[in-house]
Design a protein around this motif. Structure first.
Motif, PDB file in Angstrom:
ATOM      1  N   TYR A  23      24.389  16.197   1.309  1.00  0.00           N
ATOM      2  CA  TYR A  23      23.386  15.179   1.004  1.00  0.00           C
ATOM      3  C   TYR A  23      23.947  13.767   0.938  1.00  0.00           C
ATOM      4  O   TYR A  23      23.211  12.823   0.692  1.00  0.00           O
ATOM      5  N   GLU A  25      25.957  12.410  -1.328  1.00  0.00           N
ATOM      6  CA  GLU A  25      25.954  11.862  -2.681  1.00  0.00           C
ATOM      7  C   GLU A  25      27.273  11.132  -2.907  1.00  0.00           C
ATOM      8  O   GLU A  25      28.339  11.655  -2.618  1.00  0.00           O
ATOM      9  N   ASP A  26      27.183   9.905  -3.440  1.00  0.00           N
ATOM     10  CA  ASP A  26      28.382   9.093  -3.606  1.00  0.00           C
ATOM     11  C   ASP A  26      28.738   8.904  -5.077  1.00  0.00           C
ATOM     12  O   ASP A  26      27.875   8.746  -5.925  1.00  0.00           O
ATOM     13  N   TYR A  27      30.033   8.960  -5.341  1.00  0.00           N
ATOM     14  CA  TYR A  27      30.616   8.743  -6.661  1.00  0.00           C
ATOM     15  C   TYR A  27      31.825   7.840  -6.436  1.00  0.00           C
ATOM     16  O   TYR A  27      32.628   8.097  -5.548  1.00  0.00           O
ATOM     17  N   ASP A  85      26.384  11.272 -12.341  1.00  0.00           N
ATOM     18  CA  ASP A  85      25.225  11.200 -11.459  1.00  0.00           C
ATOM     19  C   ASP A  85      25.621  10.567 -10.134  1.00  0.00           C
ATOM     20  O   ASP A  85      26.541   9.746 -10.073  1.00  0.00           O
ATOM     21  N   CYS A  86      24.884  10.915  -9.088  1.00  0.00           N
ATOM     22  CA  CYS A  86      25.060  10.281  -7.795  1.00  0.00           C
ATOM     23  C   CYS A  86      24.942   8.773  -7.972  1.00  0.00           C
ATOM     24  O   CYS A  86      24.097   8.292  -8.724  1.00  0.00           O
ATOM     25  N   ARG A  90      28.714   2.805  -8.294  1.00  0.00           N
ATOM     26  CA  ARG A  90      28.507   2.260  -6.945  1.00  0.00           C
ATOM     27  C   ARG A  90      28.567   0.733  -7.001  1.00  0.00           C
ATOM     28  O   ARG A  90      27.903   0.118  -7.824  1.00  0.00           O
TER      29      ARG A  90
END
Length: 100
Positions: A23, A25-27, A85-86, A90
Motif C-alpha cells: 500500500y 505506507e510511509d514512516y 501510524d502511516c 512525514r
C-alpha cells in the motif's frame, strides 16, 4: 528480536523513508532512530524483501517467502514498542509545491 521482525535503523545524517508495501505506507526515521516492521498476527512465517534507494527503503512481507502470498496486515513500532501510524514524521511539503 523475533524471527518475524525486521529492524530498520537510520544510521545516516538525513531523514530516511521506510515504505511498507503493497500500500506504500510511509514512516520516516530521523537520524539515529530505529523502527521494527512485523506482521500484525502471530504464527505467520514471514520473509522480508527489501529494496534500497537513496533516502528510502521499501519492504514487502511474504508469507513463507512466497511472493504470491503478500502479508497485508503489518505494524511498524518504534524502539519503545509503540505502534506508529502511516505518515509518521512525514516531512512537510515546501511552500508552493502542493498539487493544483
Amino acid at each position: 528480536m523475533a524471527r518475524n521482525a525486521l529492524p530498520v535503523e537510520n544510521s545516516g545524517t538525513s531523514p530516511l523513508c521506510l515504505f511498507v508495501e503493497p500500500y506504500g505506507e510511509d514512516y520516516w526515521l530521523a537520524p539515529g532512530e530505529a523502527f521494527t516492521v512485523k506482521p500484525d498476527g502471530e504464527g505467520i512465517d514471514v520473509w522480508f524483501s527489501t529494496y534500497v534507494s537513496q533516502d528510502c527503503i521499501a519492504v514487502w512481507l511474504y508469507e513463507d517467502g512466497d511472493p504470491a502470498r503478500v502479508v497485508l496486515d503489518h505494524k511498524v513500532v518504534d524502539a519503545n514498542g509503540i505502534s506508529l501510524d502511516c505518515g509518521h514524521q512525514r516531512p512537510r511539503r515546501p511552500a508552493g509545491s502542493e498539487p493544483i
